[in-house]
Scaffold this motif. Structure first.
Motif, PDB file in Angstrom:
ATOM      1  N   ILE A 141       0.864  -1.183   0.000  1.00 26.12           N
ATOM      2  CA  ILE A 141       0.000   0.000   0.000  1.00 26.12           C
ATOM      3  C   ILE A 141       0.898   1.229   0.000  1.00 26.12           C
ATOM      4  N   GLN A 142       0.475   2.246  -0.717  1.00 23.32           N
ATOM      5  CA  GLN A 142       1.232   3.497  -0.656  1.00 23.32           C
ATOM      6  C   GLN A 142       0.272   4.685  -0.576  1.00 23.32           C
ATOM      7  N   THR A 143       0.575   5.592   0.366  1.00 20.60           N
ATOM      8  CA  THR A 143      -0.206   6.809   0.557  1.00 20.60           C
ATOM      9  C   THR A 143       0.713   8.009   0.426  1.00 20.60           C
ATOM     10  N   ILE A 144       0.310   8.950  -0.420  1.00 18.31           N
ATOM     11  CA  ILE A 144       1.083  10.178  -0.625  1.00 18.31           C
ATOM     12  C   ILE A 144       0.131  11.358  -0.464  1.00 18.31           C
ATOM     13  N   GLU A 145       0.512  12.297   0.398  1.00 22.74           N
ATOM     14  CA  GLU A 145      -0.300  13.505   0.612  1.00 22.74           C
ATOM     15  C   GLU A 145       0.615  14.716   0.612  1.00 22.74           C
TER      16      GLU A 145
END
Length: 303
Positions: free
Chosen positions: A216-220
């Protein structure tokens, strides 16, 4: 014009000299978990999966777009394949599928743009194959898969590697314009993937699932449009990404994840203004019933 310039990076140090001699019908592929007692003994020498432990890189040098480069997901396996005394053909490689994506770019109170997979939104498919789209079901055609053609009278050793990362370009201005005004205020991207290490007997069209990985990858990113380029954007998501997990129990691959459409061909970009009607900014390369159904829900014609 908005551009989702996500990259699939290929390593070409290992190539196969074996010609493709077997036609595979993925609709008729038999699928089961690898069983060391009944299947050829594939010895896993080393298997690693990691997301680079570094923050997402932000590039503000362009007058028109913000660019970022995510840490790479990298999976590498070295294995030994037993002798093949018949004329069987085997492939061992990686299959990747995406089962969720939320990728939105906010432009203050003007609205937001969204990269979307209609097939997942209308729930016609549970996953979508994430590959170059030219070598289904495999992630790539070079160092991500190896072909082993019998007869081979000795054990052979192979190493395969896959790498995936995001390199999108996000317009500073609203995506229906091609200007240089700065209206972008926020970027959020959350994607979930499964990766399978598989061995396929091309002779009898059987796919053996060896291991399953979840990543999983989250970028903000927060953007202050009134500031000068170079200091507008700030990464606010975790600088060190969540690491992949080897599942304790293998997972079967849905048939939809083995064939077209690929994620790159299925995705579309929608502009959703606060006032007015939504509009398609980037059309999907692949049009199917899911695409038509979804655009009808949005009351948008696709040409």
């Amino acid at each position: 014009m908005a551009c989702n310039n996500d990259a699939i990076e290929y390593h070409t140090s290992l190539t196969s000299s074996v010609n493709e001699t077997f036609d595979i019908n993925l609709n008729e592929t038999k699928q089961r978990f690898y069983d060391i007692k009944r299947d050829p003994h594939i010895e896993i020498v080393n298997f690693e999966a990691v997301i680079e432990r570094r923050p997402t890189e932000i590039d503000e040098t362009s007058l028109r777009v913000l660019k970022y480069k995510s840490p790479s997901f990298i999976a590498t396996v070295t294995f030994r394949f037993p002798p093949i005394h018949s004329n069987e053909c085997w492939k061992v490689g990686f299959v990747q599928a995406c089962d969720f994506m939320l990728f939105q770019n906010q432009y203050g109170d003007l609205g937001y743009s969204s990269w979307e997979f209609p097939q997942l939104i209308v729930r016609d498919l549970s996953m979508i194959n994430d590959s170059c789209g030219r070598n289904f079901p495999w992630y790539g055609s070079k160092n991500q898969v190896v072909t082993i053609q019998g007869p081979i009278y000795r054990q052979s050793e192979h190493t395969i590697t896959m790498r995936d990362l995001f390199i999108p370009w996000i317009p500073w201005d609203i995506p229906t314009c091609e200007g240089e005004k700065s209206h972008l205020t926020h970027i959020y991207r959350h994607q979930r993937f499964y990766v399978w290490l598989c061995a396929m007997n091309c002779t009898n069209n059987e796919l053996l699932i060896i291991r399953t990985i979840r990543w999983i990858q989250t970028i903000e990113i927060d953007v202050k449009p009134n500031l000068c380029r170079g200091i507008r954007a700030k990464l606010i998501s975790n600088h060190e990404p969540e690491q992949p997990i080897f599942l304790k129990k293998n997972k079967f691959i849905p048939s939809c994840a083995l064939q077209a459409p690929s994620a790159n061909n299925a995705q579309l970009l929608v502009w959703r203004p606060t006032k007015g009607e939504s509009a398609i900014v980037v059309n999907p390369k692949h049009h199917d019933n899911s695409t038509i159904k979804y655009l009808r829900l949005l009351n948008i014609d696709i040409r």
